[in-house]
Scaffold this active site. Structure first.
Site, PDB file in Angstrom:
ATOM      1  N   ASP A 147     -11.566   0.241  -0.484  1.00 24.02           N
ATOM      2  CA  ASP A 147     -11.675   1.586  -0.402  1.00 24.02           C
ATOM      3  C   ASP A 147     -12.900   2.051  -0.966  1.00 24.02           C
ATOM      4  O   ASP A 147     -13.380   3.329  -0.889  1.00 24.02           O
ATOM      5  CB  ASP A 147     -10.503   2.374  -0.639  1.00 24.02           C
TER       6      ASP A 147
ATOM      7  N   GLU B 180       0.797  -0.622  -5.027  1.00 24.31           N
ATOM      8  CA  GLU B 180      -0.513   0.475  -5.115  1.00 24.31           C
ATOM      9  C   GLU B 180       0.144   1.731  -5.683  1.00 24.31           C
ATOM     10  O   GLU B 180       0.630   2.553  -4.904  1.00 24.31           O
ATOM     11  CB  GLU B 180      -1.066   0.302  -3.765  1.00 24.31           C
TER      12      GLU B 180
ATOM     13  N   ASP C 266       0.900  -1.186  -0.039  1.00 23.98           N
ATOM     14  CA  ASP C 266      -0.090   0.069   0.111  1.00 23.98           C
ATOM     15  C   ASP C 266       0.934   1.397  -0.021  1.00 23.98           C
ATOM     16  O   ASP C 266       2.017   1.227   0.565  1.00 23.98           O
ATOM     17  CB  ASP C 266      -0.852   0.024   1.358  1.00 23.98           C
TER      18      ASP C 266
END
Length: 519
Positions: free
Chosen positions: A476, A423, A376
């Site tokens: 998300d 990401e 991430d």
């Protein structure tokens, strides 16, 4: 390429179980995703593999117009298997149906893997498996390496002889995870199973001892156990508020904790073993079915964590141990003041001095859990946004230089090749893209982000890259149905133009879109 199911992250329901006392969610409410195989050959063209004989454009030794070998017609190129497209599902284990308020690593996990196999999917992506924070998020928990023991299946503990069937609680109806209810139902039983394990003398006890000795595990397990023991004793808001000897890990203070909390520490370790045992059983079954498990690694860790407490020299802290700078992102389309995450930042210079050993241990733990994993906020390795710890908003921060390729070179020297997904959403500068490509990591695209601007939007299908993971939505995002219902009319028109979606049928056209453009 086939579409990939993606579930809401924290729901305790799944469409892959029979209806009984469990709640269900309509399949059409789930966002979908699509996955590209990482390009391990570092090339944008299709790699073709011929028979062992060397094929030359000049056919050395054969003159123009002469006969070719008799088996020449059999020299058919075969696509490199490393270049194959893959499809999978993003579904956190908490989202399985579970009888005690949360999904777990029991029967539902194995049934889901069976479904993936039958559907032709070869990737199962999960969120971080760590204990979540008080809001239930696994992205800012107390430990970056521990497993979430609430995922332990009570039924599997019965099979191991650590619980009796009569001890299991009555199932409850629940469509969302309430961690306080889950704790009341499961925690004391998991502790009871761990106690029985510690008192036993069988094969499981030998496996527990081997677990404690495993260098990949022992490198973090003891720190985590001591941290949890101190937290349990003091109940302080943060380790910053602990007494000076505990705060700074004085040996005498730690020895006292061990003597006072030995039972707690042993129990903590036994619970982690039970989590690891059940997870590896699931992972081994997935491998047998040809399903790769993709994990998720947040770039940052929480301040009140064993990770920071036991490794203070690797973080940007003042002499009292409080963060000087914290993490966040600058103002963007989602926030006029930026996002203030508040995680402590790494002291990359200090980490580089010892060869990034903290990160190497973390990567090894990830490989211990997953077949591949997403990192991430990958852009933080190139340039990271820093905000003064006393600031109330993130917009007062500034960019600082990250470790860039030196970190991945160090990892490569010690570990070798790692299968990661970068990401790369948000503010992505050219240097981030260059780093990602230099290490051969696929990036990401999210279809739900693609229809609110012009044709140059990188999330639109015609702008997708060869080496990329494509989602219709991630954890998300809203579900596809929820996303559609909240779209402005112009965006709905754009979606309809690209994939012929309508008000009554907008979920599967988006899935079909990903299938068609990649076929």
């Amino acid at each position: 390429m086939m579409p990939i199911l993606s579930s809401p992250s924290f729901l305790s329901s799944s469409p892959f179980s029979p209806k009984s006392h469990y709640s269900s969610s309509p399949l059409s409410s789930f966002p979908f995703s699509l996955f590209f195989k990482p390009n391990t050959k570092r090339t944008q063209s299709l790699n073709l593999r011929f028979p062992n004989r060397v094929v030359s454009s000049t056919f050395t030794g054969i003159e123009v117009g002469e006969d070719l070998p008799l088996d020449y017609g059999d020299w058919i190129p075969n696509p490199d298997p490393n270049q194959r497209r893959r499809a999978g599902v993003l579904l956190h284990p908490t989202s399985f149906r579970g009888p005690y308020g949360i999904g777990d690593l029991g029967e539902e996990a194995f049934r889901f893997i069976d479904w993936l196999h039958l559907a032709g999917c070869s990737v199962w992506q999960v969120l971080p498996l760590v204990p979540p924070d008080e809001q239930g998020s696994p992205y800012a928990g107390q430990d970056a390496n521990c497993g979430n023991t609430f995922l332990i299946s009570l039924e599997e503990l019965v099979k191991d002889g650590l619980l009796m069937k009569e001890e299991l609680p009555q199932p409850i109806d629940s469509d969302r995870v309430n961690y306080s209810i889950v704790a009341n139902l499961k925690d004391h039983l998991i502790s009871k199973a761990a106690e029985r394990l510690l008192l036993s003398d069988g094969e499981l006890k030998l496996q527990l001892q081997a677990f404690r000795r495993d260098p990949i595990i022992s490198s973090w397990l003891e720190d985590s156990a001591y941290f949890a023991a101190i937290h349990d004793s003091l109940k302080a808001f943060s380790w910053y508020d602990w007494s000076e000897p505990l705060k700074n890990r004085h040996l005498a203070a730690l020895e006292n904790i061990y003597q006072e909390k030995k039972d707690f520490i042993d129990l903590f370790i036994a619970k982690q073993f039970l989590f690891q045992r059940q997870w590896q059983k699931v992972r081994n079954y997935a491998r047998m079915k040809g399903v790769s498990i993709m994990g998720d690694m947040p770039i940052y860790v929480g301040y009140h964590s064993a990770d920071v407490w036991a490794n203070k020299k690797h973080f940007l802290l003042n002499r009292h141990g409080f963060p000087r700078l914290v993490s966040g992102v600058p103002p963007d389309a989602f926030s006029d003041t930026g996002q203030l995450w508040g995680s402590p930042l790494y002291d990359w210079k200090a980490m580089e001095k010892d060869g990034f050993l903290w990160w190497i241990r973390r990567i090894r733990r990830a490989q211990n859990l997953y077949d591949e994993f997403r990192i991430d906020h990958f852009r933080g390795f190139v340039g990271f946004w820093t905000v003064p710890s006393e600031a109330k908003v993130a917009m007062v921060g500034r960019w600082k230089v990250g470790p860039q390729k030196s970190l991945f070179d160090a990892i490569s020297r010690i570990i070798g090749k790692i299968d990661i997904i970068a990401e790369d959403l948000g503010v992505i500068t050219e240097d981030v893209t260059q780093l990602r490509k230099s290490i051969g990591a696929p990036g990401m695209a999210v279809l739900q982000f693609g229809f609110g601007s012009d044709s140059s939007n990188p999330h639109l299908p015609h702008n997708h890259e060869h080496n990329q993971v494509v989602y219709t939505g991630t954890h998300d995002n809203d579900t596809i149905r929820g996303w559609w219902n909240n779209l402005m009319e112009q965006e709905k028109s754009n979606v309809s133009f690209v994939c012929y979606a309508t008000a009554s049928d907008h979920v599967y056209p988006l899935i079909c879109l990903t299938s068609e453009i990649l076929s």
